[in-house]
Scaffold this active site. Sequence first.
Site, PDB file in Angstrom:
ATOM      1  N   ASP A 153       0.876  -1.175   0.000  1.00 56.91           N
ATOM      2  CA  ASP A 153       0.000   0.000   0.000  1.00 56.91           C
ATOM      3  C   ASP A 153       0.911   1.222   0.000  1.00 56.91           C
ATOM      4  O   ASP A 153       1.915   1.245   0.710  1.00 56.91           O
ATOM      5  CB  ASP A 153      -0.873  -0.007   1.267  1.00 56.91           C
ATOM      6  CG  ASP A 153      -2.121   0.849   1.121  1.00 56.91           C
ATOM      7  OD1 ASP A 153      -3.235   0.326   1.277  1.00 56.91           O
ATOM      8  OD2 ASP A 153      -1.979   2.080   0.860  1.00 56.91           O
ATOM      9  N   ASP A 157       4.335   2.534  -4.259  1.00 57.42           N
ATOM     10  CA  ASP A 157       3.332   2.683  -5.308  1.00 57.42           C
ATOM     11  C   ASP A 157       3.588   1.608  -6.370  1.00 57.42           C
ATOM     12  O   ASP A 157       4.689   1.520  -6.919  1.00 57.42           O
ATOM     13  CB  ASP A 157       3.522   4.106  -5.892  1.00 57.42           C
ATOM     14  CG  ASP A 157       2.551   4.413  -7.012  1.00 57.42           C
ATOM     15  OD1 ASP A 157       1.968   3.478  -7.606  1.00 57.42           O
ATOM     16  OD2 ASP A 157       2.405   5.618  -7.316  1.00 57.42           O
ATOM     17  N   ASN A 162      -2.544   5.736 -12.960  1.00 54.98           N
ATOM     18  CA  ASN A 162      -2.413   5.012 -11.705  1.00 54.98           C
ATOM     19  C   ASN A 162      -3.105   3.654 -11.744  1.00 54.98           C
ATOM     20  O   ASN A 162      -2.505   2.626 -11.433  1.00 54.98           O
ATOM     21  CB  ASN A 162      -2.964   5.889 -10.575  1.00 54.98           C
ATOM     22  CG  ASN A 162      -2.573   5.337  -9.229  1.00 54.98           C
ATOM     23  OD1 ASN A 162      -3.069   4.290  -8.822  1.00 54.98           O
ATOM     24  ND2 ASN A 162      -1.663   6.008  -8.564  1.00 54.98           N
ATOM     25  N   SER A 172     -16.354  -2.821 -10.266  1.00 56.69           N
ATOM     26  CA  SER A 172     -17.430  -2.001  -9.710  1.00 56.69           C
ATOM     27  C   SER A 172     -18.684  -2.129 -10.557  1.00 56.69           C
ATOM     28  O   SER A 172     -18.608  -2.319 -11.780  1.00 56.69           O
ATOM     29  CB  SER A 172     -16.977  -0.537  -9.727  1.00 56.69           C
ATOM     30  OG  SER A 172     -18.072   0.337  -9.545  1.00 56.69           O
ATOM     31  N   TYR A 207     -12.923   7.311 -13.823  1.00 60.06           N
ATOM     32  CA  TYR A 207     -12.736   6.260 -12.806  1.00 60.06           C
ATOM     33  C   TYR A 207     -13.380   4.952 -13.278  1.00 60.06           C
ATOM     34  O   TYR A 207     -12.758   3.890 -13.271  1.00 60.06           O
ATOM     35  CB  TYR A 207     -13.344   6.703 -11.461  1.00 60.06           C
ATOM     36  CG  TYR A 207     -13.695   5.533 -10.574  1.00 60.06           C
ATOM     37  CD1 TYR A 207     -12.704   4.834  -9.892  1.00 60.06           C
ATOM     38  CD2 TYR A 207     -15.021   5.089 -10.458  1.00 60.06           C
ATOM     39  CE1 TYR A 207     -13.028   3.733  -9.113  1.00 60.06           C
ATOM     40  CE2 TYR A 207     -15.338   3.994  -9.682  1.00 60.06           C
ATOM     41  CZ  TYR A 207     -14.340   3.318  -9.016  1.00 60.06           C
ATOM     42  OH  TYR A 207     -14.664   2.222  -8.267  1.00 60.06           O
ATOM     43  N   LYS A 211     -12.013   0.875 -14.650  1.00 60.53           N
ATOM     44  CA  LYS A 211     -12.479  -0.459 -14.254  1.00 60.53           C
ATOM     45  C   LYS A 211     -12.861  -1.279 -15.493  1.00 60.53           C
ATOM     46  O   LYS A 211     -12.527  -2.462 -15.595  1.00 60.53           O
ATOM     47  CB  LYS A 211     -13.670  -0.357 -13.300  1.00 60.53           C
ATOM     48  CG  LYS A 211     -13.354   0.316 -11.963  1.00 60.53           C
ATOM     49  CD  LYS A 211     -12.370  -0.479 -11.125  1.00 60.53           C
ATOM     50  CE  LYS A 211     -12.097   0.176  -9.776  1.00 60.53           C
ATOM     51  NZ  LYS A 211     -10.997  -0.497  -9.029  1.00 60.53           N
ATOM     52  N   PHE A 254     -21.166  -3.454  -5.401  1.00 58.93           N
ATOM     53  CA  PHE A 254     -22.224  -2.464  -5.379  1.00 58.93           C
ATOM     54  C   PHE A 254     -21.824  -1.398  -4.342  1.00 58.93           C
ATOM     55  O   PHE A 254     -20.722  -0.868  -4.458  1.00 58.93           O
ATOM     56  CB  PHE A 254     -23.584  -3.163  -5.250  1.00 58.93           C
ATOM     57  CG  PHE A 254     -23.934  -3.766  -6.598  1.00 58.93           C
ATOM     58  CD1 PHE A 254     -23.222  -4.874  -7.089  1.00 58.93           C
ATOM     59  CD2 PHE A 254     -24.847  -3.155  -7.440  1.00 58.93           C
ATOM     60  CE1 PHE A 254     -23.440  -5.358  -8.377  1.00 58.93           C
ATOM     61  CE2 PHE A 254     -25.074  -3.640  -8.718  1.00 58.93           C
ATOM     62  CZ  PHE A 254     -24.373  -4.738  -9.187  1.00 58.93           C
ATOM     63  N   ASN A 255     -22.616  -1.011  -3.368  1.00 59.35           N
ATOM     64  CA  ASN A 255     -22.203   0.110  -2.509  1.00 59.35           C
ATOM     65  C   ASN A 255     -21.780  -0.375  -1.125  1.00 59.35           C
ATOM     66  O   ASN A 255     -22.627  -0.594  -0.259  1.00 59.35           O
ATOM     67  CB  ASN A 255     -23.345   1.120  -2.384  1.00 59.35           C
ATOM     68  CG  ASN A 255     -23.575   1.896  -3.662  1.00 59.35           C
ATOM     69  OD1 ASN A 255     -23.791   1.308  -4.721  1.00 59.35           O
ATOM     70  ND2 ASN A 255     -23.535   3.218  -3.582  1.00 59.35           N
ATOM     71  N   ASN A 307     -19.369   9.975  -0.479  1.00 56.41           N
ATOM     72  CA  ASN A 307     -20.395   8.933  -0.451  1.00 56.41           C
ATOM     73  C   ASN A 307     -21.392   9.154   0.670  1.00 56.41           C
ATOM     74  O   ASN A 307     -21.100   9.797   1.676  1.00 56.41           O
ATOM     75  CB  ASN A 307     -19.736   7.555  -0.349  1.00 56.41           C
ATOM     76  CG  ASN A 307     -18.837   7.270  -1.532  1.00 56.41           C
ATOM     77  OD1 ASN A 307     -17.628   7.176  -1.395  1.00 56.41           O
ATOM     78  ND2 ASN A 307     -19.411   7.195  -2.712  1.00 56.41           N
ATOM     79  N   ARG A 334     -27.276  15.434  -8.256  1.00 56.89           N
ATOM     80  CA  ARG A 334     -25.841  15.410  -8.525  1.00 56.89           C
ATOM     81  C   ARG A 334     -25.651  14.849  -9.928  1.00 56.89           C
ATOM     82  O   ARG A 334     -26.252  13.813 -10.272  1.00 56.89           O
ATOM     83  CB  ARG A 334     -25.152  14.513  -7.490  1.00 56.89           C
ATOM     84  CG  ARG A 334     -23.650  14.448  -7.609  1.00 56.89           C
ATOM     85  CD  ARG A 334     -23.034  13.691  -6.442  1.00 56.89           C
ATOM     86  NE  ARG A 334     -23.299  12.262  -6.481  1.00 56.89           N
ATOM     87  CZ  ARG A 334     -22.832  11.381  -5.608  1.00 56.89           C
ATOM     88  NH1 ARG A 334     -22.090  11.802  -4.590  1.00 56.89           N
ATOM     89  NH2 ARG A 334     -23.125  10.114  -5.718  1.00 56.89           N
TER      90      ARG A 334
HETATM   91  N1  UFG Z   1     -26.021  11.132  -1.935  1.00 56.20           N
HETATM   92  C1  UFG Z   1     -26.668  12.212  -1.326  1.00 56.20           C
HETATM   93  N2  UFG Z   1     -25.919  13.043  -0.560  1.00 56.20           N
HETATM   94  C2  UFG Z   1     -24.585  12.867  -0.361  1.00 56.20           C
HETATM   95  C3  UFG Z   1     -23.938  11.765  -0.969  1.00 56.20           C
HETATM   96  C4  UFG Z   1     -24.696  10.917  -1.764  1.00 56.20           C
HETATM   97  O1  UFG Z   1     -27.861  12.403  -1.495  1.00 56.20           O
HETATM   98  O2  UFG Z   1     -23.958  13.673   0.347  1.00 56.20           O
HETATM   99  C5  UFG Z   1     -26.831  10.208  -2.756  1.00 56.20           C
HETATM  100  C6  UFG Z   1     -26.346  10.143  -4.192  1.00 56.20           C
HETATM  101  O3  UFG Z   1     -26.939  11.152  -4.939  1.00 56.20           O
HETATM  102  C7  UFG Z   1     -26.788   8.747  -4.593  1.00 56.20           C
HETATM  103  C8  UFG Z   1     -26.703   7.944  -3.284  1.00 56.20           C
HETATM  104  O4  UFG Z   1     -26.685   8.908  -2.237  1.00 56.20           O
HETATM  105  O5  UFG Z   1     -28.115   8.793  -4.983  1.00 56.20           O
HETATM  106  C9  UFG Z   1     -25.474   7.087  -3.182  1.00 56.20           C
HETATM  107  O6  UFG Z   1     -24.338   7.897  -3.456  1.00 56.20           O
HETATM  108  P1  UFG Z   1     -22.844   7.415  -3.174  1.00 56.20           P
HETATM  109  O7  UFG Z   1     -21.932   8.506  -3.585  1.00 56.20           O
HETATM  110  O8  UFG Z   1     -22.737   6.898  -1.782  1.00 56.20           O
HETATM  111  O9  UFG Z   1     -22.697   6.133  -4.110  1.00 56.20           O
HETATM  112  P2  UFG Z   1     -22.799   6.040  -5.706  1.00 56.20           P
HETATM  113  O10 UFG Z   1     -23.826   4.996  -5.946  1.00 56.20           O
HETATM  114  O11 UFG Z   1     -22.958   7.328  -6.378  1.00 56.20           O
HETATM  115  O12 UFG Z   1     -21.311   5.596  -6.022  1.00 56.20           O
HETATM  116  C10 UFG Z   1     -20.979   4.269  -6.069  1.00 56.20           C
HETATM  117  C11 UFG Z   1     -19.497   4.035  -5.763  1.00 56.20           C
HETATM  118  C12 UFG Z   1     -18.608   4.467  -6.898  1.00 56.20           C
HETATM  119  C13 UFG Z   1     -19.160   4.002  -8.217  1.00 56.20           C
HETATM  120  C14 UFG Z   1     -20.572   4.482  -8.366  1.00 56.20           C
HETATM  121  C15 UFG Z   1     -21.186   4.163  -9.685  1.00 56.20           C
HETATM  122  O13 UFG Z   1     -19.106   4.726  -4.585  1.00 56.20           O
HETATM  123  O14 UFG Z   1     -17.341   3.875  -6.704  1.00 56.20           O
HETATM  124  O15 UFG Z   1     -21.331   3.869  -7.337  1.00 56.20           O
HETATM  125  O16 UFG Z   1     -21.483   2.796  -9.737  1.00 56.20           O
HETATM  126  F1  UFG Z   1     -18.422   4.448  -9.256  1.00 56.20           F
END
Ligand code: UFG
Length: 340
Positions: A31, A58, A99, A124, A149, A153, A178-179, A199, A293
Amino acid sequence: MRVLISGGAGYIGSHTVVQVVAAGHDVVVVDDFSNAKPTVINRLEALTGTHIPVHAFDLTDRDKTERLFADERFDAVIHFAGLKAVGESVDKPLEYYENNLGSTFSLVRAMRRHGVGKLVFSSSATVYGDHAPVPYREDYEPLAAASPYGRTKVMIEHVLSDVAAADPGLKVALLRYFNPIGAHPSGTIGEDPQGIPNNLVPFIAQVAVGRREKLNVFGDDYPTADGTCERDYIHVEDLAAGHLAALTALEAAPAPVNVWNLGTGTGTSVLEMLHAFERAAGKEIPYEVVGRRAGDLPAYWADPTKAHEELGWRATRTVDDMCADTWRWQQGNPNGYPDA
Ligand code: UFG
């Protein structure tokens, strides 16, 4: 097995280290600590009761990578290391391509030179792009992603598939996450985002602990039950268990390349998640609905059938478990890992 875990100090990597050690394997971490604190390793050693050798460099450095493989014998690699912020990747695309692709090239080159035949890669759900039918299935094509990003992948999935097809000595697992949320039930390791969390759940956790004033909900006019986006949140402990299952299955897997979704198969909305976290923390969490967003999809989740059938793995932890464990970690470590 002796397993090299790249990005083993990061969020998902650290949880996986604990489970791989618990399964009786030897773990070595590489790491560069660009997005992780070295104190994570102390916590991992306390949790596992073992010394964890760490190489701090790295992986895009080919000479150092080659030296590591020349000095140590590995049976398998789990490759987590990489840059992962969707928004940042739009501003710094070259860094992301250099990277994420460069580290993978360097790692796979060293693996092939030294006869290391098993690779588990962090992909992802973002590779399903904007058009895949929900729930997402592994056989969907063509892969596409909406951010640099995500495109790293997609590209790495293609590279690894081509390399494994050409090399009978290499077997690859492509795990589409997924998340991931939640934390180890001990509350001693968890997600420690640097700066303002991108997130949802890390942001909610910081509001709950008093580090931030309120959650901004990005849009409530989506075509979903409550108007907010739905995602397939998976407990990081279930995700880590999926890596162990994939690692074990690779030995006997008939195909050189195996794709597995790691998700629960269920969607949870932003407001449902907020309310689940309120239950876990036992307090109201202030929020405000703001504009959408850019780039967010309304709703998606996994079809996790393939991983269940082929790995015998399935996610078992609920959204309430995820929130309770995140809250334990956040309360015990309101500012994340200590610097020293
Ligand atoms: N959200 C909010 N407020 C915030 C942050 C997020 O309302 O402050 C909402 C977003 O709009 C979304 C949901 O919460 O609707 C989830 O958002 P995240 O950012 O937690 O997760 P994402 O699904 O957008 O992102 C994930 C991964 C990424 C990946 C992406 C697309 O974290 O690595 O899915 O698949 F690229």
